[in-house]
Design an enzyme around this catalytic site. Structure first.
Site, short mmCIF file in Angstrom:
data_model
loop_
_atom_site.label_atom_id
_atom_site.label_comp_id
_atom_site.label_asym_id
_atom_site.label_seq_id
_atom_site.Cartn_x
_atom_site.Cartn_y
_atom_site.Cartn_z
N CYS A 143 27.05 2.81 -18.33
CA CYS A 143 26.22 1.65 -17.99
C CYS A 143 26.87 0.36 -18.49
O CYS A 143 27.47 0.33 -19.56
CB CYS A 143 24.84 1.76 -18.64
SG CYS A 143 23.75 2.89 -17.80
N HIS A 144 26.71 -0.69 -17.69
CA HIS A 144 27.22 -2.01 -18.08
C HIS A 144 26.23 -2.69 -19.02
O HIS A 144 25.02 -2.58 -18.80
CB HIS A 144 27.39 -2.90 -16.85
CG HIS A 144 28.44 -2.43 -15.92
ND1 HIS A 144 28.23 -1.46 -14.97
CD2 HIS A 144 29.74 -2.82 -15.78
CE1 HIS A 144 29.35 -1.26 -14.29
NE2 HIS A 144 30.27 -2.06 -14.76
N GLU A 169 17.96 0.87 -17.38
CA GLU A 169 17.24 0.18 -18.45
C GLU A 169 15.74 0.46 -18.36
O GLU A 169 15.08 0.72 -19.37
CB GLU A 169 17.52 -1.32 -18.39
CG GLU A 169 18.91 -1.71 -18.84
CD GLU A 169 20.04 -1.37 -17.86
OE1 GLU A 169 21.22 -1.48 -18.25
OE2 GLU A 169 19.77 -1.00 -16.70
N ASP A 218 6.51 10.75 -31.43
CA ASP A 218 6.83 10.61 -32.85
C ASP A 218 5.63 10.12 -33.66
O ASP A 218 5.38 10.61 -34.76
CB ASP A 218 8.01 9.65 -33.04
CG ASP A 218 8.37 9.48 -34.50
OD1 ASP A 218 8.65 10.50 -35.18
OD2 ASP A 218 8.35 8.32 -34.99
#
Length: 158
Positions: free
Chosen positions: A77-78, A115, A129
């Site tokens: 990924c960029h 993203e 979590d």
């Protein structure tokens, strides 16, 4: 649709795609995920009684951070100049659990689907979590791109 995968060169080696010749355009992507839990665990979310604190608030921040760090997590990924990240977490008694929707925007030469997916995934993992002391068998799923717009390939909507 091309059968050639853009992240492989002519010799089959993985590489980062050269986007330097692509036009700079406004780009947006949205993604979704969910985390299923028992009604009793969901009650901790809605009542704000989870021992670790504000489940939805912490998961929202984690999702935003994940979107910004996607290029550190996904090797090809960029790094992108993200202009907006929104992470919406909605308790859903019918699931039962939390539904997650993310939106990421940029003005650049490549899209922000990864993203948006990273934000949704990490938000779901953070909910897990935050609640794992109460329930260990929660289930995460439904991770998918629901909208992508901008760039040469145009609009996709699930």
């Amino acid at each position: 649709m091309s059968d050639k995968l853009s992240h492989f060169d002519d010799h089959g080696q993985a590489h980062m795609v050269d986007v330097s010749d692509k036009a700079v355009t406004s780009r947006i992507a949205t993604a979704a995920a969910w985390i299923k839990m028992s009604p009793e665990t969901l009650a901790h979310v809605t009542a704000g009684t989870a021992k670790k604190g504000d489940v939805l608030g912490i998961a929202r921040i984690a999702g935003i951070q994940a979107a910004k760090k996607t290029s550190d997590l996904i090797p090809l990924c960029h790094p992108l100049p993200i202009t907006k990240v929104a992470v919406d977490l909605t308790p859903d008694a019918n699931l039962p659990g939390v539904r997650i929707e993310t939106t990421v925007k940029t003005t650049g030469q490549t899209g922000v689907e990864m993203e948006a997916l990273s934000a949704a995934s990490v938000a779901a993992l953070t909910v897990y979590d935050m609640l794992k002391a109460v329930q260990k068998d929660m289930e995460i799923g439904g991770i998918k791109v629901t909208l992508k717009d901008g760039g040469k390939s145009g609009r996709f909507e699930a």
